[in-house]
Design a protein around this motif. Sequence first.
Motif, PDB file in Angstrom:
ATOM      1  N   ARG A 169       0.833  -1.201   0.000  1.00 41.81           N
ATOM      2  CA  ARG A 169       0.000   0.000   0.000  1.00 41.81           C
ATOM      3  C   ARG A 169       0.870   1.254   0.000  1.00 41.81           C
ATOM      4  NH1 ARG A 169      -3.938   1.259   5.010  1.00 41.81           N
ATOM      5  NH2 ARG A 169      -4.892   3.174   4.276  1.00 41.81           N
ATOM      6  N   LEU A 173       1.158   4.253  -2.869  1.00 48.06           N
ATOM      7  CA  LEU A 173       0.955   5.669  -2.555  1.00 48.06           C
ATOM      8  C   LEU A 173       2.166   6.509  -2.950  1.00 48.06           C
ATOM      9  CD1 LEU A 173      -0.779   5.386   0.952  1.00 48.06           C
ATOM     10  CD2 LEU A 173      -1.869   5.874  -1.239  1.00 48.06           C
ATOM     11  N   GLU A 196      -5.151   7.849   3.349  1.00 44.93           N
ATOM     12  CA  GLU A 196      -4.594   7.810   1.989  1.00 44.93           C
ATOM     13  C   GLU A 196      -4.817   9.129   1.266  1.00 44.93           C
ATOM     14  OE1 GLU A 196      -4.860   3.105   0.659  1.00 44.93           O
ATOM     15  OE2 GLU A 196      -5.945   4.608  -0.497  1.00 44.93           O
TER      16      GLU A 196
END
Length: 219
Positions: A169, A173, A196
């Motif tokens: 993740r 990002l 996020e």
Amino acid sequence: MMLEAVELTKHFKQTKAVDRVNLYLEQGEIVGLLGPNGAGKSTTISMISTLIPPTSGDVRFHNESIIKEPAKLRNVLGIVPQEIALYSDLSAKENLRFFGRIHRLSGAELNKKVDEVLALIGLTDRQNDLVKHFSGGMKRRLNIGAALLHEPKLLIMDEPTVGIDPQSRNYILETVKRLNQEKQMTVLYTSHYMEEVEFLCDRIYIMDKGCIIAVSYTH
């Protein structure tokens, strides 16, 4: 203004999935669309990316409606769908070559772009491995890579980190941030993770029950 949704509405029979949504993206921005499952995020970006027609309203790209002429946007658009859209019996490299040919890349240009994307998504050393042997995070990264081969000006990402480990993740990002900073890529990013969109986005539209209920500026 690069892209604008104006009073965008979508009905499915008796259900109003999206109700008069207004949002915009300036060139070089990362804009977030935040909301729970069922809020209408995916339907909204499906209309913006010309995959489904709106019941009413308009989508404008550089101030021209794309409802009747979607090709103007499609040529510069990359879409990362929520579902993994890969061929599991092909290798990472074979998948990218396949999607590159869809974007009319060939020969030395195709080879160059595939190598660049493999490096960007961190899969150069696994390029010849079959996708069915990849972890969820690696599949997600390859899913993103497939959308980048033709160097889109606008990237639409539909919850690209769902169901993966924290390390993958974070990698995704950071990759999105890099694409924005180094290639000036404009990004519309949907998520139901507040942290996020706070990390990535210049502006966040918060959506619930088909409506934009708030707009938040993060920087």
